[in-house]
Design an enzyme around this catalytic site. Structure first.
Site, PDB file in Angstrom:
ATOM      1  N   GLU A   1      20.061 -12.550  13.082  1.00 44.83           N
ATOM      2  CA  GLU A   1      20.385 -13.888  12.423  1.00 44.83           C
ATOM      3  C   GLU A   1      20.083 -13.542  10.882  1.00 44.83           C
ATOM      4  O   GLU A   1      19.049 -13.314  10.578  1.00 44.83           O
ATOM      5  CB  GLU A   1      19.686 -15.253  12.799  1.00 44.83           C
TER       6      GLU A   1
ATOM      7  N   ASN B   1      15.465  -8.822  15.006  1.00 42.59           N
ATOM      8  CA  ASN B   1      15.883  -7.842  13.971  1.00 42.59           C
ATOM      9  C   ASN B   1      15.179  -8.591  12.560  1.00 42.59           C
ATOM     10  O   ASN B   1      15.204  -9.647  12.318  1.00 42.59           O
ATOM     11  CB  ASN B   1      17.397  -8.174  13.803  1.00 42.59           C
ATOM     12  N   ASP B   2      14.479  -7.626  12.098  1.00 43.98           N
ATOM     13  CA  ASP B   2      13.961  -7.763  10.528  1.00 43.98           C
ATOM     14  C   ASP B   2      12.711  -8.692  10.465  1.00 43.98           C
ATOM     15  O   ASP B   2      11.803  -8.606   9.862  1.00 43.98           O
ATOM     16  CB  ASP B   2      15.147  -8.417   9.896  1.00 43.98           C
TER      17      ASP B   2
ATOM     18  N   GLY C   1      31.654  -0.547  14.768  1.00 45.52           N
ATOM     19  CA  GLY C   1      33.000  -0.420  15.229  1.00 45.52           C
ATOM     20  C   GLY C   1      33.057   0.352  16.355  1.00 45.52           C
ATOM     21  O   GLY C   1      34.160   1.065  16.512  1.00 45.52           O
TER      22      GLY C   1
ATOM     23  N   VAL D   1      28.225  -5.478  18.780  1.00 43.61           N
ATOM     24  CA  VAL D   1      28.034  -6.674  18.114  1.00 43.61           C
ATOM     25  C   VAL D   1      29.501  -7.302  18.604  1.00 43.61           C
ATOM     26  O   VAL D   1      29.584  -8.231  19.609  1.00 43.61           O
ATOM     27  CB  VAL D   1      27.930  -6.730  16.654  1.00 43.61           C
ATOM     28  N   SER D   2      30.575  -7.099  17.992  1.00 39.43           N
ATOM     29  CA  SER D   2      31.846  -8.024  18.106  1.00 39.43           C
ATOM     30  C   SER D   2      32.455  -7.789  19.494  1.00 39.43           C
ATOM     31  O   SER D   2      33.146  -8.730  19.994  1.00 39.43           O
ATOM     32  CB  SER D   2      32.718  -7.764  16.955  1.00 39.43           C
TER      33      SER D   2
ATOM     34  N   LYS E   1      44.071  24.498  15.340  1.00 39.77           N
ATOM     35  CA  LYS E   1      44.370  26.148  14.990  1.00 39.77           C
ATOM     36  C   LYS E   1      44.177  26.521  13.590  1.00 39.77           C
ATOM     37  O   LYS E   1      44.669  25.406  12.833  1.00 39.77           O
ATOM     38  CB  LYS E   1      45.892  26.277  15.372  1.00 39.77           C
TER      39      LYS E   1
ATOM     40  N   ALA F   1      55.563  29.913   7.154  1.00 40.62           N
ATOM     41  CA  ALA F   1      55.669  29.293   8.475  1.00 40.62           C
ATOM     42  C   ALA F   1      55.261  29.857   9.749  1.00 40.62           C
ATOM     43  O   ALA F   1      55.339  29.536  10.895  1.00 40.62           O
ATOM     44  CB  ALA F   1      56.912  28.461   8.568  1.00 40.62           C
TER      45      ALA F   1
ATOM     46  N   CYS G   1      52.209  28.245  10.961  1.00 44.43           N
ATOM     47  CA  CYS G   1      52.568  27.033  11.571  1.00 44.43           C
ATOM     48  C   CYS G   1      53.233  27.159  12.643  1.00 44.43           C
ATOM     49  O   CYS G   1      53.026  26.121  13.586  1.00 44.43           O
ATOM     50  CB  CYS G   1      53.299  26.258  10.366  1.00 44.43           C
TER      51      CYS G   1
HETATM   52  C1  LIG Z   1      24.342  -4.689  12.570  1.00 44.02           C
HETATM   53  C2  LIG Z   1      25.059  -3.277  12.062  1.00 44.02           C
HETATM   54  N1  LIG Z   1      24.425  -2.178  11.724  1.00 44.02           N
HETATM   55  C3  LIG Z   1      25.340  -1.195  11.391  1.00 44.02           C
HETATM   56  C4  LIG Z   1      24.796  -0.028  10.747  1.00 44.02           C
HETATM   57  O1  LIG Z   1      25.527   0.674  10.400  1.00 44.02           O
HETATM   58  O2  LIG Z   1      23.585  -0.015  10.595  1.00 44.02           O
HETATM   59  S1  LIG Z   1      26.719  -1.559  11.679  1.00 44.02           S
HETATM   60  C5  LIG Z   1      26.597  -3.090  12.267  1.00 44.02           C
HETATM   61  C6  LIG Z   1      27.494  -4.058  12.898  1.00 44.02           C
HETATM   62  C7  LIG Z   1      28.313  -3.556  14.070  1.00 44.02           C
HETATM   63  O3  LIG Z   1      29.124  -4.499  14.491  1.00 44.02           O
HETATM   64  P1  LIG Z   1      30.500  -4.206  15.380  1.00 44.02           P
HETATM   65  O4  LIG Z   1      29.806  -3.560  16.739  1.00 44.02           O
HETATM   66  O5  LIG Z   1      31.029  -5.532  15.600  1.00 44.02           O
HETATM   67  O6  LIG Z   1      31.216  -3.072  14.752  1.00 44.02           O
HETATM   68  C1  LIG Z   2      21.354  -2.742  11.115  1.00 44.72           C
HETATM   69  C2  LIG Z   2      21.448  -2.289  12.672  1.00 44.72           C
HETATM   70  C3  LIG Z   2      21.582  -0.928  13.045  1.00 44.72           C
HETATM   71  N1  LIG Z   2      21.353  -0.346  14.139  1.00 44.72           N
HETATM   72  C4  LIG Z   2      21.003  -1.480  15.110  1.00 44.72           C
HETATM   73  C5  LIG Z   2      20.714  -0.768  16.608  1.00 44.72           C
HETATM   74  F1  LIG Z   2      21.923  -0.314  16.948  1.00 44.72           F
HETATM   75  F2  LIG Z   2      20.628  -1.745  17.386  1.00 44.72           F
HETATM   76  F3  LIG Z   2      19.720   0.101  16.697  1.00 44.72           F
HETATM   77  N2  LIG Z   2      20.661  -2.605  14.897  1.00 44.72           N
HETATM   78  C6  LIG Z   2      20.972  -3.118  13.631  1.00 44.72           C
HETATM   79  N3  LIG Z   2      20.610  -4.205  13.389  1.00 44.72           N
END
Ligand SMILES: Cc1nc(C(=O)O)sc1CCOP(=O)(O)O
Ligand SMILES: C=C1C=NC(C(F)(F)F)=NC1=N
Length: 538
Positions: A46, A75-76, A181, A209-210, A365, A461, A464
Site C-alpha cells: 500500500e 512491502n516497505d 507487465g 499485480v494487475s 538468421k 537480397a 534476405c
Molecule cells: C510492484 C512492481 N514492481 C515492479 C518492479 O519492476 O520492481 S513492477 C511492479 C508492478 C507490476 O504490476 P503488474 O503486474 O500489474 O504489471
Molecule cells: C517493487 C517490487 C518488485 N518486486 C516485487 C516482488 F516481485 F514481489 F519481488 N515486489 C515489489 N514490490
C-alpha cells in the site's frame, strides 16, 4: 508465526494493490480468490495509507494467508511487518538498506529486494546468504501499475542478465521472481527464455499485480496463471520431436510437405528484397504476400500454414512489426527474423532488441557479423584465442551461432561460406528454478558447406532470400514437424541452388535468374539425394 524460509514456494507471487479493484470486489476477496486458486506467496503493498488502516488490513490479510499456509510479505513498512509478526518484508533500492532491515527483523524473516541491474546483484552477493532471500527481477515489460517507474523495461534478456549475475557471483541461496507487465500472453515466453547462460538457473516464479488484482474474475485469472506454471512447455509453434539425423530423406519429406501445403509467407522486408523474395517464395512452391498492413496481420496469421518473414531492413513502423509478432505468436505460426545490420548503428540495435524482446522467433538468421553481435562476441573477444587457420574461426562462429540459438531459444542460422544452423528450441520445454542443465556449447549445431560461392555475395537480397526460403520450409511443414530439420533443409536447398547457379551464370544479372531457376528445378524435382551440399554435425 514465521515461515521456514527454506521451503517458500515462489512460483505464483501476488502483490496487492487496492487502487485497481473492480466494482463488487475488495482487497480481501481478490486475495482470497488468488489463494483458493494457486497463489503461493502474498505481498501486501500500500503506497499511501494511514498506518492504523494498514495494520488493520495487514492483520486481516495475515489471518487469510495463514488459513492457506501461505507466507505474507509486507512491502516497505518494516514497522508494520514487525508489529503483526509477518513472514517477511520486501524493500526497494531506495528503501531502508538491507543490512539494517536484517538487523531489525532478525534472521528468520524473509527479506525480498527489488533488483534490476548486475551491480545490485554484486552488492547482494557481498552481503552473503544471511541478507537477501529473494529478489524481484524487473521491470520486465511496461506496466501502468507502478507509478513513477525508475527503471526502463528490461525484457526477458534483462532478466537473463540478472540470472547470469547471480550465477557469476555464486549467490546460490538467492531466489528470483520476475515482475512487471506479466500476463498470460507473455508469461510462458518469459519462463521459457529466462535461463542463465550456464543452464543452471531459471526463475523461481512470477509476480503479478494487475492480472489478479484488477481481474473481475480473480479466481479464473489465477487458475490460468497456475496452469501456465504447472505445464512447463511453451508451444510458440508446433515444436516436433527431435529427429536424430538430418538426411536427404528429411529434405525430401520437407519439400514434399511444402509442395502439398503451399504456405502463405508474409514478408515484412526491405524494398530491395521485396521483388526477389516474392519470386524465390514462388519458386519454392509457396505463396508470397508483401503486406505491412497492421489491420490484417491477425487475419493472415490465421491462414493455414502461414509464416512471417520479418527483415528489419523493412521500413514498416515499429507498432506494425510488433503487432505482426504478436499475431503470429498468438496463432503459433512461425516467424523468421532477419536482424539486418544488427550492430551497424545504435538505432538498428535498439530496433532489433525491441523486437527480440517483444515475442518469440522460430528462426533468427544473420550473417557472421550480425550473429557475432547478437552473441555479444565482439571480434576483440574472438582475437583472444590464438589465430589458427580459418578452421578455428569456423569453431568460433559455430559457437556464436549456438549462443544466439540458446539465448533466444530459437533455431539460429549464420550464413557465410559455411552456413551454421543451431537448435536452441529445447522442444519448448522449461522448468522453474533450475535450468535445463545444459549450456550453449551442448546444443546441436551443423555446418553446411558447398565450396565457396563468391558471386552469392555480389547480388542483392541473396541473404534476405534465404530468409524467404526458410520461411517457406518452416511454414509448409506439418504441425509437430521438427523445425530444425525444416530450417536445415532450406539452407541446404538454397546453398545447392546457389552453387548450381554459379556454375551456369555469366555474371550478376544471370546469376539472379539462374538462382531462381535452380531453386525452382531443385524444389520441383525434389531429388535431394543428388544435391551436392555437405552437412557436418559439429
Ligand atoms: C510492484 C512492481 N514492481 C515492479 C518492479 O519492476 O520492481 S513492477 C511492479 C508492478 C507490476 O504490476 P503488474 O503486474 O500489474 O504489471
Ligand atoms: C517493487 C517490487 C518488485 N518486486 C516485487 C516482488 F516481485 F514481489 F519481488 N515486489 C515489489 N514490490
Amino acid at each position: 508465526m514465521v515461515f521456514n524460509k527454506e521451503n517458500v514456494d515462489y512460483s505464483l507471487y501476488l502483490v496487492t494493490d487496492s487502487s485497481m479493484l473492480p466494482d463488487g470486489t475488495t482487497l480481501y476477496s481478490q486475495v482470497k480468490a488468488g489463494l483458493e486458486n494457486g497463489v503461493t506467496l502474498v505481498q501486501l503493498r500500500e503506497k499511501d495509507i494511514e498506518t492504523k488502516d494498514f495494520i488493520r488490513e495487514a492483520v486481516e490479510v495475515q489471518k487469510l494467508c495463514q488459513s492457506f499456509n501461505v507466507p505474507l510479505i509486507i512491502n516497505d513498512r518494516i514497522d508494520v511487518a514487525l508489529a503483526i509478526g509477518a513472514d517477511g518484508v520486501h524493500v526497494g533500492q531506495d528503501d531502508m538498506p538491507i543490512p539494517m532491515v536484517r538487523k531489525l527483523v532478525g534472521p528468520d524473516m524473509i527479506i525480498g529486494w527489488s533488483v534490476g541491474f548486475r551491480h545490485e546483484v554484486e552488492t547482494l552477493a557481498e552481503w552473503g546468504p544471511d541478507m537477501v532471500d529473494y529478489i524481484g527481477v524487473g521491470t520486465i515489460f511496461p506496466t501502468l501499475t507502478k507509478k513513477n517507474p525508475k527503471k526502463a523495461p528490461m525484457g526477458p534478456q534483462g532478466a537473463i542478465e540478472v540470472l547470469n549475475a547471480l550465477e557469476d557471483n555464486k549467490a546460490h541461496w538467492c531466489r528470483t521472481v520476475a515482475i512487471g507487465g506479466l500476463h498470460p500472453v507473455n508469461i510462458e515466453r518469459v519462463l521459457y527464455q529466462c535461463v542463465s547462460s550456464n543452464g543452471q538457473r531459471a526463475l523461481d516464479g512470477i509476480s503479478v499485480v494487475s492480472d489478479i488484482m484488477a481481474a473481475p474474475d480473480a479466481a479464473a485469472a489465477t487458475k490460468n496463471l497456475r496452469h501456465l506454471l504447472d505445464n512447463p512447455s511453451y508451444k510458440f509453434v508446433n515444436l516436433g520431436l527431435k529427429s536424430e539425423t538430418v538426411s536427404s530423406e528429411t529434405y525430401r519429406e520437407v519439400v514434399g510437405q511444402v509442395t502439398r501445403n503451399r504456405p502463405l509467407v508474409q514478408h515484412m522486408t526491405n524494398k530491395v528484397h521485396q521483388n526477389f523474395g516474392a519470386n524465390v517464395t514462388l519458386a519454392v512452391g509457396s505463396s508470397p504476400i508483401m503486406s505491412e498492413v497492421k489491420e490484417e496481420v491477425h487475419e493472415l496469421a490465421r491462414i493455414p500454414h502461414a509464416a512471417l518473414l520479418l527483415n528489419t531492413g523493412s521500413v514498416a513502423p515499429l507498432d506494425v512489426l510488433r503487432e505482426a509478432i504478436t499475431a503470429y505468436n498468438k496463432e503459433k505460426r512461425p516467424i523468421v527474423f532477419d536482424p539486418v545490420g544488427y550492430s551497424a548503428t545504435e538505432a538498428r540495435r535498439l530496433l532489433n532488441d525491441t523486437l527480440l524482446s517483444h515475442g518469440q522467433f522460430t528462426c533468427i538468421k544473420g550473417n557472421t557479423s550480425e550473429i557475432l553481435s547478437l552473441a555479444k562476441l565482439t571480434t576483440e573477444k574472438m582475437k583472444g584465442v590464438d589465430a589458427f587457420t580459418g578452421q578455428l574461426d569456423k569453431v568460433m562462429v559455430a559457437q556464436a551461432t549456438r549462443v544466439v540459438a540458446y539465448t533466444y531459444k530459437t533455431v539460429a542460422v549464420c550464413t557465410g561460406e559455411y552456413d551454421f544452423v543451431a537448435d536452441g528450441t529445447f522442444g519448448g520445454r522449461y522448468y522453474l528454478s533450475c535450468g535445463l542443465g545444459i549450456s550453449a556449447k551442448d546444443i546441436p549445431c551443423v555446418a553446411i558447406h558447398n565450396g565457396s560461392i563468391p558471386i552469392m555475395g555480389d547480388i542483392t537480397a541473396s541473404g534476405c532470400s534465404l530468409g524467404s526460403t526458410i520461411a517457406c520450409c518452416v511454414g509448409g511443414v506439418a504441425p509437430e514437424s521438427n523445425l530444425f530439420d525444416a530450417v536445415v533443409t532450406a539452407v541446404v536447398l538454397y546453398k545447392t541452388a546457389g552453387k548450381l547457379a554459379s556454375t551456369r551464370c555469366q555474371g550478376n544479372g544471370s546469376f539472379n535468374v539462374q538462382l531462381l531457376d535452380a531453386l525452382y528445378q531443385l524444389f520441383h524435382e525434389n531429388c535431394p539425394a543428388t544435391w551436392s551440399t555437405s552437412l557436418e554435425r559439429l
